[in-house]
Design a protein around this motif. Sequence first.
Motif, PDB file in Angstrom:
ATOM      1  N   SER A 128       0.830  -1.203   0.000  1.00  0.00           N
ATOM      2  CA  SER A 128       0.000   0.000   0.000  1.00  0.00           C
ATOM      3  C   SER A 128       0.872   1.264   0.000  1.00  0.00           C
ATOM      4  O   SER A 128       0.694   2.150   0.843  1.00  0.00           O
ATOM      5  CB  SER A 128      -0.937  -0.037   1.220  1.00  0.00           C
ATOM      6  OG  SER A 128      -1.951   0.894   1.114  1.00  0.00           O
ATOM      7  N   ASN A 129       1.810   1.301  -0.950  1.00  0.00           N
ATOM      8  CA  ASN A 129       2.722   2.450  -1.103  1.00  0.00           C
ATOM      9  C   ASN A 129       3.416   2.824   0.196  1.00  0.00           C
ATOM     10  O   ASN A 129       3.557   4.003   0.526  1.00  0.00           O
ATOM     11  CB  ASN A 129       1.969   3.678  -1.633  1.00  0.00           C
ATOM     12  CG  ASN A 129       1.488   3.451  -3.039  1.00  0.00           C
ATOM     13  OD1 ASN A 129       2.155   2.745  -3.799  1.00  0.00           O
ATOM     14  ND2 ASN A 129       0.336   4.004  -3.370  1.00  0.00           N
ATOM     15  N   GLY A 130       3.787   1.839   0.938  1.00  0.00           N
ATOM     16  CA  GLY A 130       4.580   2.104   2.144  1.00  0.00           C
ATOM     17  C   GLY A 130       3.753   2.323   3.405  1.00  0.00           C
ATOM     18  O   GLY A 130       4.313   2.531   4.474  1.00  0.00           O
ATOM     19  N   THR A 131       2.424   2.230   3.303  1.00  0.00           N
ATOM     20  CA  THR A 131       1.612   2.445   4.503  1.00  0.00           C
ATOM     21  C   THR A 131       1.783   1.293   5.499  1.00  0.00           C
ATOM     22  O   THR A 131       1.767   1.497   6.704  1.00  0.00           O
ATOM     23  CB  THR A 131       0.109   2.569   4.125  1.00  0.00           C
ATOM     24  OG1 THR A 131       0.015   3.322   2.947  1.00  0.00           O
ATOM     25  CG2 THR A 131      -0.705   3.178   5.241  1.00  0.00           C
ATOM     26  N   TYR A 132       1.914   0.092   4.974  1.00  0.00           N
ATOM     27  CA  TYR A 132       2.026  -1.070   5.874  1.00  0.00           C
ATOM     28  C   TYR A 132       3.302  -1.849   5.583  1.00  0.00           C
ATOM     29  O   TYR A 132       3.755  -1.927   4.439  1.00  0.00           O
ATOM     30  CB  TYR A 132       0.818  -2.000   5.707  1.00  0.00           C
ATOM     31  CG  TYR A 132      -0.500  -1.316   5.908  1.00  0.00           C
ATOM     32  CD1 TYR A 132      -0.916  -0.927   7.175  1.00  0.00           C
ATOM     33  CD2 TYR A 132      -1.327  -1.046   4.806  1.00  0.00           C
ATOM     34  CE1 TYR A 132      -2.134  -0.292   7.347  1.00  0.00           C
ATOM     35  CE2 TYR A 132      -2.545  -0.412   4.976  1.00  0.00           C
ATOM     36  CZ  TYR A 132      -2.943  -0.034   6.245  1.00  0.00           C
ATOM     37  OH  TYR A 132      -4.133   0.601   6.414  1.00  0.00           O
ATOM     38  N   LYS A 133       3.771  -2.494   6.652  1.00  0.00           N
ATOM     39  CA  LYS A 133       4.991  -3.297   6.537  1.00  0.00           C
ATOM     40  C   LYS A 133       4.663  -4.690   7.066  1.00  0.00           C
ATOM     41  O   LYS A 133       4.089  -4.818   8.163  1.00  0.00           O
ATOM     42  CB  LYS A 133       6.059  -2.646   7.418  1.00  0.00           C
ATOM     43  CG  LYS A 133       7.452  -2.866   6.958  1.00  0.00           C
ATOM     44  CD  LYS A 133       8.408  -1.900   7.637  1.00  0.00           C
ATOM     45  CE  LYS A 133       8.552  -2.197   9.118  1.00  0.00           C
ATOM     46  NZ  LYS A 133       9.488  -1.344   9.814  1.00  0.00           N
ATOM     47  N   ILE A 134       4.981  -5.716   6.286  1.00  0.00           N
ATOM     48  CA  ILE A 134       4.721  -7.084   6.781  1.00  0.00           C
ATOM     49  C   ILE A 134       6.062  -7.758   7.045  1.00  0.00           C
ATOM     50  O   ILE A 134       6.861  -7.942   6.123  1.00  0.00           O
ATOM     51  CB  ILE A 134       3.901  -7.904   5.761  1.00  0.00           C
ATOM     52  CG1 ILE A 134       2.610  -7.153   5.402  1.00  0.00           C
ATOM     53  CG2 ILE A 134       3.586  -9.290   6.318  1.00  0.00           C
ATOM     54  CD1 ILE A 134       1.704  -7.883   4.445  1.00  0.00           C
ATOM     55  N   PRO A 135       6.325  -8.125   8.294  1.00  0.00           N
ATOM     56  CA  PRO A 135       7.634  -8.716   8.592  1.00  0.00           C
ATOM     57  C   PRO A 135       7.747 -10.163   8.111  1.00  0.00           C
ATOM     58  O   PRO A 135       6.734 -10.809   7.828  1.00  0.00           O
ATOM     59  CB  PRO A 135       7.694  -8.654  10.119  1.00  0.00           C
ATOM     60  CG  PRO A 135       6.291  -8.578  10.567  1.00  0.00           C
ATOM     61  CD  PRO A 135       5.485  -8.009   9.471  1.00  0.00           C
ATOM     62  N   LYS A 136       8.966 -10.624   8.052  1.00  0.00           N
ATOM     63  CA  LYS A 136       9.248 -11.991   7.608  1.00  0.00           C
ATOM     64  C   LYS A 136       8.542 -13.001   8.521  1.00  0.00           C
ATOM     65  O   LYS A 136       8.407 -12.753   9.726  1.00  0.00           O
ATOM     66  CB  LYS A 136      10.762 -12.225   7.651  1.00  0.00           C
ATOM     67  CG  LYS A 136      11.198 -13.427   6.872  1.00  0.00           C
ATOM     68  CD  LYS A 136      12.686 -13.469   6.749  1.00  0.00           C
ATOM     69  CE  LYS A 136      13.079 -14.739   6.018  1.00  0.00           C
ATOM     70  NZ  LYS A 136      14.473 -14.830   5.786  1.00  0.00           N
ATOM     71  N   ASN A 137       8.103 -14.089   7.939  1.00  0.00           N
ATOM     72  CA  ASN A 137       7.460 -15.214   8.648  1.00  0.00           C
ATOM     73  C   ASN A 137       6.037 -14.936   9.111  1.00  0.00           C
ATOM     74  O   ASN A 137       5.436 -15.790   9.758  1.00  0.00           O
ATOM     75  CB  ASN A 137       8.275 -15.679   9.856  1.00  0.00           C
ATOM     76  CG  ASN A 137       9.542 -16.352   9.410  1.00  0.00           C
ATOM     77  OD1 ASN A 137       9.559 -16.956   8.330  1.00  0.00           O
ATOM     78  ND2 ASN A 137      10.594 -16.234  10.198  1.00  0.00           N
ATOM     79  N   MET A 138       5.512 -13.765   8.803  1.00  0.00           N
ATOM     80  CA  MET A 138       4.133 -13.474   9.207  1.00  0.00           C
ATOM     81  C   MET A 138       3.167 -14.298   8.350  1.00  0.00           C
ATOM     82  O   MET A 138       3.283 -14.340   7.126  1.00  0.00           O
ATOM     83  CB  MET A 138       3.858 -11.978   9.022  1.00  0.00           C
ATOM     84  CG  MET A 138       2.445 -11.569   9.301  1.00  0.00           C
ATOM     85  SD  MET A 138       2.066 -11.605  11.059  1.00  0.00           S
ATOM     86  CE  MET A 138       2.571  -9.965  11.527  1.00  0.00           C
ATOM     87  N   ASN A 139       2.221 -14.968   9.017  1.00  0.00           N
ATOM     88  CA  ASN A 139       1.154 -15.658   8.272  1.00  0.00           C
ATOM     89  C   ASN A 139       0.104 -14.629   7.859  1.00  0.00           C
ATOM     90  O   ASN A 139      -0.257 -13.759   8.646  1.00  0.00           O
ATOM     91  CB  ASN A 139       0.510 -16.730   9.148  1.00  0.00           C
ATOM     92  CG  ASN A 139       1.393 -17.964   9.233  1.00  0.00           C
ATOM     93  OD1 ASN A 139       2.067 -18.317   8.271  1.00  0.00           O
ATOM     94  ND2 ASN A 139       1.399 -18.609  10.393  1.00  0.00           N
ATOM     95  N   ILE A 140      -0.382 -14.779   6.629  1.00  0.00           N
ATOM     96  CA  ILE A 140      -1.357 -13.801   6.107  1.00  0.00           C
ATOM     97  C   ILE A 140      -2.598 -14.562   5.638  1.00  0.00           C
ATOM     98  O   ILE A 140      -2.478 -15.536   4.886  1.00  0.00           O
ATOM     99  CB  ILE A 140      -0.767 -13.034   4.901  1.00  0.00           C
ATOM    100  CG1 ILE A 140       0.564 -12.396   5.295  1.00  0.00           C
ATOM    101  CG2 ILE A 140      -1.744 -11.994   4.369  1.00  0.00           C
ATOM    102  CD1 ILE A 140       1.431 -12.002   4.117  1.00  0.00           C
ATOM    103  N   VAL A 141      -3.776 -14.140   6.092  1.00  0.00           N
ATOM    104  CA  VAL A 141      -5.017 -14.743   5.590  1.00  0.00           C
ATOM    105  C   VAL A 141      -5.911 -13.625   5.030  1.00  0.00           C
ATOM    106  O   VAL A 141      -5.647 -12.453   5.254  1.00  0.00           O
ATOM    107  CB  VAL A 141      -5.778 -15.524   6.692  1.00  0.00           C
ATOM    108  CG1 VAL A 141      -4.951 -16.661   7.236  1.00  0.00           C
ATOM    109  CG2 VAL A 141      -6.235 -14.603   7.826  1.00  0.00           C
TER     110      VAL A 141
END
Length: 734
Positions: A613-626
């Motif tokens: 989202s153009n830098g609004t959010y950051k998802i770190p390594k190993n995070m599960n995403i649903v």
Amino acid sequence: MISSNFSVIIGSVSVALVGYLYYIKTCYNYLKSLGYDGPKPKFLIGNLLDFALEKNSTKSSNFSHYSRTLQRWTQKFGKIYGFYEGHSPVLVLADPDLVADVFLNQNKLVTFRRSFPMSKKSSDPNADIFVSNGIRWLRQRYGMEKIMLNTKNTAKCLEYADTSFINTFIFQADLIKEEKNIDIYAQTKYFMIQTIFTVIFGTELNSFIQKKPHIHTVFKRQELEDAKLAQASNLYFTKTVCHKFEKAFEDFETFSILKFMALVTPELAIIWRLCERFKFFFNSHIFHVSYFADPMSWFYSNFIQKHLIMYTQENGDISKHRRNSDDSHLSFGAEPNRANIRLQSQSQNLNNFINRKQFCYLNSFLSLTYIPILKYNQNENGRKMLNSVKDFGESRRSARLPSLSKMDELKKKKDNLSFLKKEDNRARISSIDRFNRMESRSRLKSSTLILNDLETEDFENWKLTINEALSNTLLMFFAGYETTSTAITFCCKAISTLPEQKEKLLDEINENWDKLKFNLEKFKIKPLKINKNSSQSEALDSSVDLNESEDDDVFEDDKKASSANSLDEWNDLYEALENMKYLDMFVKEVLRMYPIANSMVSRKCVVNNLIISNGTYKIPKNMNIVVDVLSIHNDPVWWGPVDPRIFYPERFLTERHPAAWLPFGIGSRKCLGIKLAMSQIKLFVVRLLQNYMINQPVNDGKSQNFVDSIETKDILFTQPTSPVLVSITSNTNI
Ligand code: HEM
């Protein structure tokens, strides 16, 4: 002395335990520290209880409902938030733009599916495409896509589906001359198990109990009474198979203490895995953790093995393959020594399979396999085996595989794995290299088969191992059976409760009648063209004499007829179904309102800090995403202006956000069975309406508003919780 040692042990364990509990406590700050809101977790279990206690607000039952829990949270926390499974954070996306940012991300290799602590590891020799990740997944996907997303193969599968429709549906329903309620959910399951079985093995389920199934003679009018019995016995077998599968799903969904412990303490998963080995001590279901393990072994020994035995017997090679003997085993998960003994017959069996003309997934997957080379090939048996396997490989290679140049061409050409196309992506290449190395290390550790490392051709890297070919055939059952039969059930319920939409479907079927040729004609059953204005339907073609003399061997005739019916016929039918625009929108709308496999739409982030989202959010390594599919499917922003709670297929006439319709997932890992499933759902709907009048159930006592008429639960897949009734009257002339 002993007591002081004992105190030291107790002391250390206590310190470790306190340290571990403290660590768990600190984990609950993680999502907040990243700026993500979410439901308040409970110590140790996180938010798991919220799923279990989710109540269906409009109905009396309280089946847990994964999707509805997410939907409730989304309303409260917005389009991106997090929750905890135990103390492991999971990020939820409830917005198509964010989903597209992550799932269609071309550069970052976001192709890892999230995993659970006790599920099969990607490095397991038997890992199928669903649980595989990285290059292991990519290699399987590359080969399987060519088989499963191929239009000709899908068209061929329509023939199988048509025959299953006759075998499992027409006969029972044809006996219904008066309006009668039937459980359409049960019927579609019988239909699907037969269809998917034939798609996988190229032979009918019934052929396991009778070489010439009586079903092919049931349509002789004078034999109807006898046929009822035959049909009953055939369906009995189908029902048994369905029952086994139902059990598998139930087992999966049943609470298991070991699964639960692994979820809340994933760091100790090794201990829970060890405990599982001793499950026989506890003799209780709640200690089982394996996902489908028991039904799978039942399935393997009853189906794959029997199929191979039957096949070799049919080919006059009985001497080598005694029934119930180990000789005809494939080395699926077997020990090397046992596999070594069996390999001679294996290669023979596989050869027979490969050389079959009939299209089926097993055959096609096996044609993609590496040449399996066993570890101990220096003794005489080993050498013999090696030679026979090499011959087998050679014949397969020349018969089946595209040439090297063709393969290069294919690699360069368009395929769905679009990130492969990025030539300048160094990060991708180095990641793939790394996974390749990891994979080959784990492969070498594998005790079952050692792949032929001397195979140097480039394209060898893009094949399956034999274990993968087999585990993927098993996966096809689980991926295709429950999902598709549930989707068809929802479509039937929509037809029965929505007369206006049913009329539109009937109009489109009538317009395309000639292109939708019905296989039943060869069984002397004629669908009647639908005449909506009169209670009597018109016979379509009076030239077929229903009393014409009957051949004793109808089965043989059918076989000839079906081989004479060239593939073109099925291609034409496939095309006709594809061109039925209202039908397409109708099915899509059903799946929008009732998406079935929401929990499958998940990924694991494997890169450091994925920026979206153009830098609004950051998802770190190993995070599960649903993904909260239900909220996206019901968001008026994406699906308006007509209220998304209303069944309105025409909304698909407007172009929608590509990540707003997610029943089959999205991106390079989206459902591989999408073509098969959509074409089978459409075929079933068409055949049903060609042959029956479907209405609301008589005296059902339930609401007949489509949305309220089905009560569902959603643990692994969305499923009806009780029989789904529709009333049905035959429209067929027998
Ligand atoms: C209405 C029927 C079906 C629905 C709703 C459905 C849904 C899904 C979903 C949501 C996924 C996950 C996609 C993602 O992660 O983006 C998936 C994956 C998959 N499905 Fe289906 N599916 C259906 C039928 C089938 C059938 C008939 C087959 C095969 C016979 C099949 C084979 C697969 C496979 C192999 C995957 C894993 C793909 C991968 O990981 O690369 N599905 N399906």
